[in-house]
Design a protein around this motif. Structure first.
Motif, PDB file in Angstrom:
ATOM      1  N   VAL A   1     -11.074  17.631  -4.075  1.00 53.94           N
ATOM      2  CA  VAL A   1     -10.952  17.123  -5.453  1.00 53.94           C
ATOM      3  C   VAL A   1      -9.631  17.641  -6.018  1.00 53.94           C
ATOM      4  CG1 VAL A   1     -11.930  17.070  -7.765  1.00 53.94           C
ATOM      5  CG2 VAL A   1     -13.455  17.079  -5.765  1.00 53.94           C
ATOM      6  N   PHE A   2      -8.816  16.717  -6.541  1.00 57.27           N
ATOM      7  CA  PHE A   2      -7.519  17.074  -7.113  1.00 57.27           C
ATOM      8  C   PHE A   2      -7.637  17.095  -8.633  1.00 57.27           C
ATOM      9  CE2 PHE A   2      -6.484  15.444  -2.951  1.00 57.27           C
ATOM     10  CZ  PHE A   2      -5.504  16.314  -2.506  1.00 57.27           C
ATOM     11  N   SER A   3      -7.491  18.269  -9.223  1.00 59.01           N
ATOM     12  CA  SER A   3      -7.630  18.409 -10.674  1.00 59.01           C
ATOM     13  C   SER A   3      -6.323  18.169 -11.404  1.00 59.01           C
ATOM     14  CB  SER A   3      -8.170  19.804 -11.017  1.00 59.01           C
ATOM     15  OG  SER A   3      -7.322  20.807 -10.469  1.00 59.01           O
ATOM     16  N   ASN A   4      -5.212  18.184 -10.668  1.00 53.04           N
ATOM     17  CA  ASN A   4      -3.906  18.003 -11.298  1.00 53.04           C
ATOM     18  C   ASN A   4      -3.064  17.004 -10.509  1.00 53.04           C
ATOM     19  OD1 ASN A   4      -4.201  20.110 -13.365  1.00 53.04           O
ATOM     20  ND2 ASN A   4      -4.083  21.538 -11.628  1.00 53.04           N
ATOM     21  N   GLU A   5      -2.142  16.382 -11.231  1.00 54.87           N
ATOM     22  CA  GLU A   5      -1.167  15.528 -10.574  1.00 54.87           C
ATOM     23  C   GLU A   5      -0.195  16.416  -9.787  1.00 54.87           C
ATOM     24  OE1 GLU A   5       2.073  12.028 -11.711  1.00 54.87           O
ATOM     25  OE2 GLU A   5       1.028  13.150 -13.283  1.00 54.87           O
ATOM     26  N   LYS A   6       0.221  15.956  -8.623  1.00 55.23           N
ATOM     27  CA  LYS A   6       1.130  16.660  -7.723  1.00 55.23           C
ATOM     28  C   LYS A   6       0.531  17.962  -7.191  1.00 55.23           C
ATOM     29  CE  LYS A   6       5.292  14.726  -9.834  1.00 55.23           C
ATOM     30  NZ  LYS A   6       6.589  15.014 -10.480  1.00 55.23           N
ATOM     31  N   GLU A   7      -0.787  18.124  -7.322  1.00 47.45           N
ATOM     32  CA  GLU A   7      -1.454  19.287  -6.734  1.00 47.45           C
ATOM     33  C   GLU A   7      -1.484  19.148  -5.218  1.00 47.45           C
ATOM     34  OE1 GLU A   7      -5.847  21.488  -6.877  1.00 47.45           O
ATOM     35  OE2 GLU A   7      -5.467  19.643  -8.016  1.00 47.45           O
ATOM     36  N   LYS A   8      -1.385  20.270  -4.524  1.00 42.91           N
ATOM     37  CA  LYS A   8      -1.458  20.239  -3.068  1.00 42.91           C
ATOM     38  C   LYS A   8      -2.672  21.018  -2.591  1.00 42.91           C
ATOM     39  CE  LYS A   8       1.649  24.161  -2.167  1.00 42.91           C
ATOM     40  NZ  LYS A   8       2.879  24.588  -1.435  1.00 42.91           N
TER      41      LYS A   8
ATOM     42  N   GLY B   1      -1.514  10.397  -6.754  1.00 46.95           N
ATOM     43  CA  GLY B   1      -2.321   9.395  -7.433  1.00 46.95           C
ATOM     44  C   GLY B   1      -2.878   9.930  -8.737  1.00 46.95           C
ATOM     45  N   LYS B   2      -4.080   9.522  -9.073  1.00 41.97           N
ATOM     46  CA  LYS B   2      -4.649   9.888 -10.367  1.00 41.97           C
ATOM     47  C   LYS B   2      -5.240  11.287 -10.355  1.00 41.97           C
ATOM     48  CE  LYS B   2      -9.135   7.720  -9.392  1.00 41.97           C
ATOM     49  NZ  LYS B   2     -10.119   6.704  -9.849  1.00 41.97           N
ATOM     50  N   VAL B   3      -5.289  11.887 -11.522  1.00 44.92           N
ATOM     51  CA  VAL B   3      -5.906  13.205 -11.695  1.00 44.92           C
ATOM     52  C   VAL B   3      -7.418  13.066 -11.569  1.00 44.92           C
ATOM     53  CG1 VAL B   3      -6.258  15.099 -13.318  1.00 44.92           C
ATOM     54  CG2 VAL B   3      -4.018  13.982 -13.164  1.00 44.92           C
ATOM     55  N   GLY B   4      -8.031  14.059 -10.910  1.00 45.11           N
ATOM     56  CA  GLY B   4      -9.483  14.037 -10.742  1.00 45.11           C
ATOM     57  C   GLY B   4      -9.952  13.246  -9.551  1.00 45.11           C
TER      58      GLY B   4
ATOM     59  N   LYS C   1       0.819  -1.206   0.000  1.00 50.00           N
ATOM     60  CA  LYS C   1       0.000   0.000   0.000  1.00 50.00           C
ATOM     61  C   LYS C   1       0.857   1.261   0.000  1.00 50.00           C
ATOM     62  CE  LYS C   1      -4.380  -1.696   1.755  1.00 50.00           C
ATOM     63  NZ  LYS C   1      -5.050  -1.277   0.518  1.00 50.00           N
ATOM     64  N   ALA C   2       2.044   1.181   0.628  1.00 52.50           N
ATOM     65  CA  ALA C   2       2.919   2.355   0.644  1.00 52.50           C
ATOM     66  C   ALA C   2       3.407   2.714  -0.754  1.00 52.50           C
ATOM     67  CB  ALA C   2       4.108   2.094   1.563  1.00 52.50           C
ATOM     68  N   MET C   3       3.457   1.753  -1.658  1.00 55.88           N
ATOM     69  CA  MET C   3       3.871   2.038  -3.030  1.00 55.88           C
ATOM     70  C   MET C   3       2.883   2.967  -3.740  1.00 55.88           C
ATOM     71  SD  MET C   3       6.698   0.712  -4.135  1.00 55.88           S
ATOM     72  CE  MET C   3       7.954  -0.395  -3.510  1.00 55.88           C
ATOM     73  N   ASP C   4       1.620   2.910  -3.336  1.00 54.26           N
ATOM     74  CA  ASP C   4       0.585   3.731  -3.958  1.00 54.26           C
ATOM     75  C   ASP C   4      -0.281   4.338  -2.866  1.00 54.26           C
ATOM     76  OD1 ASP C   4      -1.286   4.904  -5.645  1.00 54.26           O
ATOM     77  OD2 ASP C   4      -2.352   3.020  -6.033  1.00 54.26           O
ATOM     78  N   PRO C   5       0.238   5.365  -2.159  1.00 48.30           N
ATOM     79  CA  PRO C   5      -0.495   5.906  -1.011  1.00 48.30           C
ATOM     80  C   PRO C   5      -1.622   6.850  -1.376  1.00 48.30           C
ATOM     81  CG  PRO C   5       1.547   7.106  -1.312  1.00 48.30           C
ATOM     82  CD  PRO C   5       1.552   6.003  -2.342  1.00 48.30           C
ATOM     83  N   GLY C   6      -1.670   7.328  -2.630  1.00 43.31           N
ATOM     84  CA  GLY C   6      -2.709   8.274  -3.041  1.00 43.31           C
ATOM     85  C   GLY C   6      -2.350   9.705  -2.716  1.00 43.31           C
TER      86      GLY C   6
ATOM     87  N   GLU D   1      -8.335   9.266  14.830  1.00 43.61           N
ATOM     88  CA  GLU D   1      -7.716   9.275  13.500  1.00 43.61           C
ATOM     89  C   GLU D   1      -8.532  10.128  12.538  1.00 43.61           C
ATOM     90  OE1 GLU D   1      -9.859   5.287  11.658  1.00 43.61           O
ATOM     91  OE2 GLU D   1      -7.725   5.239  12.119  1.00 43.61           O
ATOM     92  N   ILE D   2      -7.859  10.578  11.494  1.00 43.16           N
ATOM     93  CA  ILE D   2      -8.495  11.245  10.361  1.00 43.16           C
ATOM     94  C   ILE D   2      -8.160  10.417   9.131  1.00 43.16           C
ATOM     95  CG2 ILE D   2      -8.566  13.335   8.947  1.00 43.16           C
ATOM     96  CD1 ILE D   2      -7.508  14.796  11.512  1.00 43.16           C
ATOM     97  N   VAL D   3      -9.154  10.063   8.349  1.00 42.60           N
ATOM     98  CA  VAL D   3      -8.942   9.226   7.166  1.00 42.60           C
ATOM     99  C   VAL D   3      -9.523   9.922   5.943  1.00 42.60           C
ATOM    100  CG1 VAL D   3      -9.371   7.007   6.064  1.00 42.60           C
ATOM    101  CG2 VAL D   3      -9.010   7.118   8.539  1.00 42.60           C
ATOM    102  N   TRP D   4      -8.675  10.111   4.936  1.00 46.03           N
ATOM    103  CA  TRP D   4      -9.130  10.598   3.631  1.00 46.03           C
ATOM    104  C   TRP D   4      -9.240   9.403   2.689  1.00 46.03           C
ATOM    105  CZ3 TRP D   4     -10.735  15.481   2.818  1.00 46.03           C
ATOM    106  CH2 TRP D   4     -10.354  16.455   3.744  1.00 46.03           C
ATOM    107  N   CYS D   5     -10.426   9.234   2.091  1.00 46.12           N
ATOM    108  CA  CYS D   5     -10.670   8.048   1.266  1.00 46.12           C
ATOM    109  C   CYS D   5     -11.272   8.447  -0.078  1.00 46.12           C
ATOM    110  CB  CYS D   5     -11.624   7.102   1.991  1.00 46.12           C
ATOM    111  SG  CYS D   5     -12.062   5.628   1.038  1.00 46.12           S
ATOM    112  N   ASP D   6     -10.767   7.840  -1.159  1.00 46.35           N
ATOM    113  CA  ASP D   6     -11.341   8.051  -2.485  1.00 46.35           C
ATOM    114  C   ASP D   6     -12.032   6.793  -2.995  1.00 46.35           C
ATOM    115  OD1 ASP D   6      -9.219   6.376  -3.014  1.00 46.35           O
ATOM    116  OD2 ASP D   6      -8.395   7.574  -4.667  1.00 46.35           O
TER     117      ASP D   6
END
Length: 605
Positions: free
Chosen positions: A556-563, A530-533, A452-457, A584-589
């Motif tokens: 909502v992330f409209s761009n890659e590497k957006e903060k 992760g992915k755009v959008g 999961k660490a390889m793709d943390p989002g 805990e705080i969890v962000w989930c897509d």
């Protein structure tokens, strides 16, 4: 032949870069050690005046991190299988800074800093350092490990430290700087059941590394040691030749290592060591030792006391059992938080396997420190946060390979926000494990989940300037900052104003160690890897005694590497003083679960 501070070629070393037109194999550092502790005695049989490993610790940790795959690895048939390190294709360079003297491992601050400098100049990507000092901790500007690791973070190099083996008491965690990774030790689901059969055919099952069947008389420790404590200074002079001694950890008290030494001094042949169930684990204590819990030990003692003559017990060869023991759980010896230097920074950061880890061992070195008549080994078991540290180092090497542009802080975030912490919001899709009783001061963000660490989002990031402002929050002066920070035209080594707070650091955990007012708001910033959008929704599990609110509730992330930044407001809803509670705080897509520990101590009475 090795020269101090010089490159050493080795046919099997395939290191990071070139040095003086030669491949780096290993370096060693003695100047600081000999200045602080006196000349090293290579004739002791436990050390070599070279990078060579005389104790086994270096071989064990390095092979755990990056060892190549080897078939038919085992400890005299126990734990048999194929062994390999976390990143078996990584290249290894060794920097030996610690030495064995007066039955202790000793390291010099000067040697530590020299090794960090050389490693960074040699171009390494990850530094694995299973070293540390117990509290009271010195300030960051007075610690060679913390200064060296800060320089590494500036240069984009991840440093992984062990948390220490001072558990289970609180606040004894070592290596607490926010710019490095601190690793706790956890169990795995492999055990080594060992059968003890009494003369009346009652059978008890403990744990041990017993490689051959044993049939010997069993005696109570009180016949060999005054007051019954299995300790060398309590030996009464009686011989325990060809006998097994029953020792209780609660009498004395004494450790299994101490009981084994005392039995060895009394010329005994083995130990049945009785300890609390939470500490029950096999250990290679240089003479055959079987660990049983207090209930079993008490029953064995009763039979021993009621027998008209010395009973003869049969101890069978240990077996290997996999998948029948609930795991993971935090090891009892693993050092716990909270952080004694900066309570609002969570330490340890993460947990990895650290109990009875099988790894490489120098074949001319006995499995333990006392030389006895035993076959040489190429593999050995060891336990400690020194074993969990290289597990994370190997995983970090894989992450660096997969994501070469990620900063050390992003790699740390990927590991922490995807870690397994038990039956929580972020882990409901995962099965197994037994971490619910543990908390963030035991495990950090949880048990490592490499895939999961390889793709943390999403990840949190921090840079050198962020760390400088964090140091400002500790009250460090400009002169003290200059002792830590490498000069750079892009960095301001100064504190702006007097409004710095360690809560402002963009750490992948939120700790409020002293919530006195009615509420407090903390800011955090996430980067999309992760992915755009992608659209993420927040869920909150508030610690007891407070209510936590997150705004905004979705991103909502409209761009890659957006903060994107979000804010957490924590409000006390009851009067309390002194107790930490965990949420805990969890962000989930819908696929990624980005989990941030939330730790609060209300102190408003």
């Amino acid at each position: 032949m090795a020269w101090k501070g010089q490159c050493v070629e080795g046919e099997k070393f395939n290191p990071a870069t070139a040095c003086n037109r030669k491949l780096i194999g290993a370096r060693y550092y003695l100047s600081g050690f000999e200045r602080d502790y006196g000349p090293l005695d290579p004739g002791s049989g436990t050390e070599y005046r070279s990078p060579r490993d005389g104790l086994g610790h270096g071989s064990h940790t390095s092979s755990t991190a990056v060892g190549s795959a080897v078939k038919n690895a085992s400890f005299f048939g126990l734990a048999a299988g194929t062994a390999h390190g976390g990143a078996p294709r990584a290249r290894l360079a060794m920097y030996k800074i610690c030495w064995f003297k007066d039955l202790q491992g000793r390291c010099s601050e000067a040697d530590i800093m020299a090794a960090f400098d050389d490693a960074l100049n040699d171009g390494v990507h990850v530094i694995s350092a299973s070293i540390g000092a117990s509290p009271p901790l010195v300030p960051f500007f007075a610690s060679g490990t913390e200064i060296g690791s800060f320089h590494a973070a500036q240069m984009g190099v991840v440093v992984v430290f062990s948390a220490g083996n001072d558990g289970p008491d609180s606040s004894l965690v070592q290596n607490v700087a926010p710019w490095s990774l601190c690793v706790a030790a956890g169990t795995i689901d492999r055990r080594f059941p060992t059968e003890i059969k009494m003369p009346n055919n009652d059978t008890f099952v403990g744990e041990g590394f017993i490689t051959e069947n044993m049939r010997m008389p069993l005696i109570d420790s009180s016949t060999i040691f005054t007051d019954g404590s299995c300790s060398t200074d309590k030996w009464n002079g009686n011989s325990a030749t060809k006998k097994i001694i029953l020792c209780f950890s609660t009498v004395g008290p004494v450790s299994s290592f101490g009981a084994a030494i005392a039995t060895y001094v009394a010329n005994g042949s083995g130990v049945i060591f009785v300890d609390a169930k939470v500490k029950l684990t096999a250990q290679d204590d240089f003479i055959p030792t079987v660990h049983v819990d207090l209930h079993q030990g008490t029953q064995i003692l009763y039979q021993l006391q009621s027998s008209p003559k010395i009973p003869v017990v049969q101890i069978s060869r240990s077996k290997t059992s996999i998948g029948r023991t609930p795991a993971p759980s935090v090891a009892f010896f693993s050092s716990r938080g909270p952080n004694s230097l900066s309570p609002n920074i969570l330490k340890p950061d993460i947990t990895a396997p650290g109990v009875n880890i099988l790894a490489a061992w120098p074949p001319k070195t006995p499995p333990t420190l006392i030389q006895i008549d035993r076959r040489s080994v190429k593999w050995n078991f060891d336990s400690g946060t020194s074993m969990s540290c290289p597990h994370i180092s190997g995983i970090v090497a894989l992450l660096k390979s997969a994501h070469p542009t990620w900063s050390p802080a992003m790699i740390k975030s990927a590991l922490m926000t995807t870690a397994y912490m038990g039956d929580t919001t972020a882990d409901k899709i995962l099965a197994g494990g037994s971490l619910k009783a543990a908390d963030a001061f035991d495990l950090g963000a949880g048990y490592v989940n490499p895939l999961k660490a390889m793709d943390p989002g999403l990840v949190y990031d921090m840079n050198t300037q962020d760390y400088i402002y964090y140091l400002c929050s500790l009250g460090y002066t400009k002169e003290q900052l200059k002792l830590i920070v490498l000069p750079s035209p892009d960095i301001k080594i100064e504190c702006r104003g007097n409004n710095h707070s360690d809560l402002d650091l963009n750490y992948p955990a939120i700790v409020l160690s002293d919530l006195q007012s009615s509420s407090i708001t903390v800011k955090r910033t996430l980067w999309n890897v992760g992915k755009v959008g992608a659209a993420y929704f927040a869920s909150v599990e508030s610690p007891q005694g407070v209510v936590a609110f997150v705004w905004p509730r979705y991103i909502v992330f409209s761009n890659e590497k957006e903060k994107v930044s979000y804010y957490v407001t924590v409000k006390a809803v009851k009067q309390s003083q002194g107790r930490f509670d965990f949420g805990e705080i969890v962000w989930c897509d819908g696929y990624h679960y980005v989990r941030t520990p939330l730790v609060v101590r209300v102190n408003n009475v």
